[in-house]
Structure formats: C-alpha cells, structure tokens
Design an enzyme around this catalytic site. Structure first.
Site, PDB file in Angstrom:
ATOM      1  NE  ARG A  82      48.012  30.544  22.048  1.00 15.99           N
ATOM      2  CZ  ARG A  82      47.892  31.683  21.348  1.00 15.99           C
ATOM      3  NH1 ARG A  82      47.945  32.857  21.950  1.00 15.99           N
ATOM      4  NH2 ARG A  82      47.702  31.649  20.045  1.00 15.99           N
ATOM      5  CG  HIS A 126      51.495  34.440  17.086  1.00 12.35           C
ATOM      6  ND1 HIS A 126      50.810  34.176  18.247  1.00 12.35           N
ATOM      7  CD2 HIS A 126      51.235  35.735  16.784  1.00 12.35           C
ATOM      8  CE1 HIS A 126      50.174  35.275  18.641  1.00 12.35           C
ATOM      9  NE2 HIS A 126      50.418  36.234  17.772  1.00 12.35           N
ATOM     10  CD  GLU A 171      44.641  37.085  16.850  1.00  7.34           C
ATOM     11  OE1 GLU A 171      45.044  37.992  16.115  1.00  7.34           O
ATOM     12  OE2 GLU A 171      44.376  37.264  18.052  1.00  7.34           O
ATOM     13  CG  ASN A 296      43.937  34.789  20.518  1.00 11.74           C
ATOM     14  OD1 ASN A 296      43.959  33.908  21.384  1.00 11.74           O
ATOM     15  ND2 ASN A 296      44.886  34.940  19.628  1.00 11.74           N
ATOM     16  CE1 TYR A 298      44.533  41.255  23.629  1.00 10.16           C
ATOM     17  CE2 TYR A 298      43.834  39.890  21.785  1.00 10.16           C
ATOM     18  CZ  TYR A 298      44.748  40.209  22.761  1.00 10.16           C
ATOM     19  OH  TYR A 298      45.883  39.456  22.876  1.00 10.16           O
ATOM     20  CD  GLU A 357      46.910  36.296  21.597  1.00 17.95           C
ATOM     21  OE1 GLU A 357      46.542  37.458  21.326  1.00 17.95           O
ATOM     22  OE2 GLU A 357      47.626  35.615  20.849  1.00 17.95           O
TER      23      GLU A 357
HETATM   24  C1  GCO Z   1      47.014  38.432  18.571  1.00 20.70           C
HETATM   25  C2  GCO Z   1      48.009  38.816  18.702  1.00 20.70           C
HETATM   26  C3  GCO Z   1      48.993  39.400  19.591  1.00 20.70           C
HETATM   27  C4  GCO Z   1      48.819  40.863  19.757  1.00 20.70           C
HETATM   28  C5  GCO Z   1      47.691  41.136  20.681  1.00 20.70           C
HETATM   29  C6  GCO Z   1      47.465  42.582  20.957  1.00 20.70           C
HETATM   30  O1  GCO Z   1      47.182  37.135  18.479  1.00 20.70           O
HETATM   31  O2  GCO Z   1      46.116  39.233  18.412  1.00 20.70           O
HETATM   32  O3  GCO Z   1      48.371  37.500  18.704  1.00 20.70           O
HETATM   33  O4  GCO Z   1      50.146  39.054  18.930  1.00 20.70           O
HETATM   34  O5  GCO Z   1      49.971  41.388  20.267  1.00 20.70           O
HETATM   35  O6  GCO Z   1      46.525  40.650  20.144  1.00 20.70           O
HETATM   36  O7  GCO Z   1      47.112  43.224  19.774  1.00 20.70           O
END
Ligand code: GCO
Length: 456
Positions: A82, A126, A171, A296, A298, A357
């Site tokens: 991607r 992006h 995002e 995405n 985290y 992500e």
């Molecule tokens: C995101 C971001 C990435 C960042 C990653 C880490 O889409 O959030 O696309 O570009 O680098 O999330 O913070």
C-alpha cells in the site's frame, strides 16, 4: 486449502498480507523531474515546525531505490503493497497540466510490483497537498472536491486494470485535526472555524472521487480512517460525556457522515460557535457507497473530563499498567479486536474491512549491529495485534487484509526521523536496508498464513 495446519491462528484463504508507506515519508526527491512542491515541502522547510529541522528532501530515497525496495518486499513475502501517490508530482499545480515524468515513476513502480507478484494498493492522498492548491485555500476551498476528482481520474485511467484496490483519502481526522485545528501538521493552521470547513471538504472530495471512479475507473474503492477507541475512565457522568465527545470528534466526525448519518450531535458541543450546518446534497455526495473501508489502528485512549483541554474538553488518562511505545502510545491489543467489531457494526455489517496500517515505534538503533536489528517490543506488538486481528475474524468481522506500518523506517511527519516504525530498518546515513526481527517474524507469518503464531 489442503494445508495440514489446523492452528488456531491460521488466517482465511485469500487474506492479503502487505505493508504500507506514504509518498512524502519515503520518496525524497520531492522536487525532481518537474514535480511541484507540496504543503509538506513548505512546512518542513519552515524553521521550527519539524523536530531537529528534518525534511523529506531525501527520506528513504525510495524515488531512486524503489527497485531495491521491491526486493525487500519479496524477502518479506509480501503479497500486497500500500503506497500513496504524490499529487504534486503528477500535477505540479494540483490541477491542469500533468507531469509525465512524475506519473511515470508510479507507472514503473506498479509494473515492478506486478512483476514481483505483489498487488499494488494505491492511496490517492496521504497529506501532501500541492502547495499551489494551498495558495487557493487548500481544503478550505470548496472547489477542492472537483480538483481532487480530476486528479483521481488521471490515476484511475492511467492505472486501470493494474491497480484493483484504491483508497481515496488517508485519515481525514489527522488531516484536519493536525493541519487545521491544532497546527502540528501541514499546513499548520489553528482554528476550529477552519477545521469544520476543511473536514467537510475532505469528505466532499472523497465523495466526488468515488463518483468519478464509478464513471471512469475499474476495481474497488474506499476510504481509510483512523479509529482510536475511547474507553471509559470512570463511571462518572462527566467522564462519560467527555468520552463521547472524544469519540465523536476523533472517530464519528468522519465515519458517521460516510455512513449517511450526518455529523454526530456531540460535534456541536465540541465546536460551539464554530460548528456549521451544511446542505443535504453535500451529505448525499459524502455518503456515496464504497466497496471497502480501511482502518488505521495504533492504540486506544481512556479520556477523562478536562474542562481546560480545547476544544474537546477531554484528556487521556495514562494507563501505567501497560507498556507504551516510543511515541508514548499504550500497547493494548484487545482494543484492536473491539474496534474491528465496532466498525463492522457501525458500517452495517456488510462493508469489507482491511487493516491498512498497524505498527509501533520502538527503540531501534541508528544502524544494524552484526547485520541484525533486534526490536523485541515491535515483535511483541506485531504478534499480539495479529492475534487480536484473528480474534476479530473469529467474531465474524469481514477483514480482507493487513498492511503493516511500515515497510521502512521513514519520516514520521513533524517528529522527523526520530521515530522508527519500520519492519525494515533504514540507516539514514547510508540508506542501507536491514529487515528487523519483526520483519523476519512477519515473513514467517505470511508464509504460514498465520499458523506460526500458534507457537508464539
Ligand atoms: C497515518 C499515518 C502514518 C504515520 C503513522 C505513525 O496514516 O497515521 O498515515 O503516516 O506515520 O500513523 O504515526
């Protein structure tokens, strides 16, 4: 299908394994071969905006080393990659004339990927808006919906039949919260009044691109959202209200209108006099049906009421009982399962999802030691999040693939090169690539369709 493995963590047939990157974070050479500047070129060259004065001028030099990077992908057993296209590389002014050499870069990359048996997943945007469009107001200018659809059309037509899976915008929340509300990301504005408008135009641009795709494109199109679930800090009513505000501002601001529900009511409470009403026809455009959605993911957060925290009036409570990554993000894998189940429900249970992500910043050295990069925290993070992802599939969520963030260590936006998210290490002095322990594990996961996780 005939595999003997009966491991619990075997993933479904056809599940797509890949890794993700973004143009400005890896390419470098952002002004080469007739490209125009983007807002990130400007922002990163504005003193004080970037940690250590870092810029994306060189980054991972992927613009020149993409062939080598495809070799890395092969060694990782990736089935998909991607990436995003830099709008101003392809259209230096953001509209009108096409820069053939810029388009050619992606053309070759896509052919190289296909030759290697790696499926290209293409993101249109992006975060690197052409600077020439920012001069016309950028995301504040309602015309941007048409500019974006026109730009999309160039890619849809050029890569038709070769790229089958498309993402419009990566995002929306970060674009707006970082770029227009808090100002930590390009273009660095700080205004709730602007944020409401920019957010709306990001969504309209997405809708316009999807409509255009139906006219001229081929394949599957969707948007990529970041969802960070909000867990209760206590059972106090004021904390629950804060949790709801945080959820509305970060997650539902964009998800709800995409699903045809308009803006969540808490957004009025968050933005007060900056809140705006918009015509129904805009919401109809925004809710144009898509084929899939990217998540995405985290971390989660646990917000409590904080009257002084502008504008959401909520602040996360640090969960000291859990590990945190180098960016200070809590490691809490069960929340990935919960988010996927939630998103499945929120999107009506029928929209295919993909984790576009997921990853973590760890304490990696600047150079390989004895040819290896040991990244035990990232290994743990990857392993446990893949298990959490598998749990969500077990709960009936239709998840089509997983893209690790990131293929390479890269420019972490305004944090520069200080944070490494790669499953492949980049020595930024020599540009040498070294697959990290996490990358080696990931290659094994892909090879065994996840079955290796049973032993871990
Ligand atoms: C995101 C971001 C990435 C960042 C990653 C880490 O889409 O959030 O696309 O570009 O680098 O999330 O913070």
């Amino acid at each position: 299908m005939t595999s003997k493995s009966t491991g619990n963590y075997r993933f479904p047939e056809g599940f797509l394994w890949g890794a993700a990157t973004a143009a400005y974070q890896i390419e470098g050479s952002s002004m080469a071969d007739g490209a125009g500047a983007s807002i990130w070129d400007r922002f990163s060259h504005t003193p004080g905006m970037m940690l250590n004065g870092d810029t994306g001028d060189v980054a991972c030099d992927h613009y020149n080393r993409w062939r080598e990077d495809i070799e890395v992908m092969k060694r990782l057993n990736l089935q998909a990659y991607r990436f995003s296209v830099s709008w101003s590389r392809v259209m230096p002014d953001g509209r009108g004339a096409i820069n053939a050499k810029g388009l050619d870069f992606y053309d070759k990359l896509i052919d190289g990927l296909l030759e290697a048996g790696i499926e290209p997943l293409c993101t249109l945007y992006h975060w690197d808006l052409p600077a020439a469009l920012d001069d016309r107001g950028g995301w504040l200018n309602p015309d941007i919906a048409d500019w974006f659809a026109d730009y999309g059309q160039v890619l849809f037509e050029k890569f038709k039949g070769r790229v089958k899976t498309w993402g419009t915008i990566n995002e929306p929340w970060v674009i707006v919260d970082g770029g227009y509300l808090h100002g930590a990301l390009a273009p660095g504005h700080k205004s709730a009044f602007e944020a409401m408008i920019a957010g709306h135009n990001v969504l309209r641009a997405h809708g316009a691109a999807v409509k255009r795709f139906r006219e001229v494109g081929e394949g599957q199109i969707g948007i990529v959202l970041n969802i960070e679930p909000k867990y209760p800090a206590s059972d106090k009513p004021e904390d629950e209200a804060a949790r709801k505000r945080a959820e509305a501002q970060m997650n539902r601001w964009f998800l709800d209108p995409l699903m045809g529900r308009g803006y969540p009511e808490q957004l009025k409470d968050v933005y007060g006099e900056a809140y705006r009403e918009f015509p129904q026809e805009d919401f109809d455009l925004i809710a144009t049906p898509t084929d899939w959605m990217g998540l995405n993911w985290y971390t989660r957060s646990v917000p409590e009421n904080a009257p002084d925290a502008w504008p959401v009036r909520a602040r996360p409570v640090k969960q000291i009982q859990h590990a945190h990554t180098e960016t200070g993000w809590e490691v809490y894998p069960p929340a990935l399962t919960d988010t996927l189940v939630w998103l499945h429900e929120q999107t009506g249970g029928k929209l295919p999802l993909m984790v576009t992500e997921n990853g973590s910043a760890g304490y990696d050295p600047p150079h390989a030691i004895d040819g290896r990069i040991h990244d035990p925290m990232r290994v743990e993070y990857l392993k446990n999040h893949l298990k959490a992802l598998h749990d969500a599939i077990g709960k009936g969520v239709d998840i089509r693939g997983y893209m690790a963030w990131s293929l390479l260590d890269n420019l972490e936006w305004s944090l520069g090169y200080s944070k490494r998210f790669g499953i492949t290490h980049v020595n930024f002095q020599t540009q040498e690539r070294t697959i990290k322990d996490s990358g080696l594990l990931y290659a094994e996961v892909i090879k065994t369709h996840g079955a290796v996780l049973d032993r871990l």
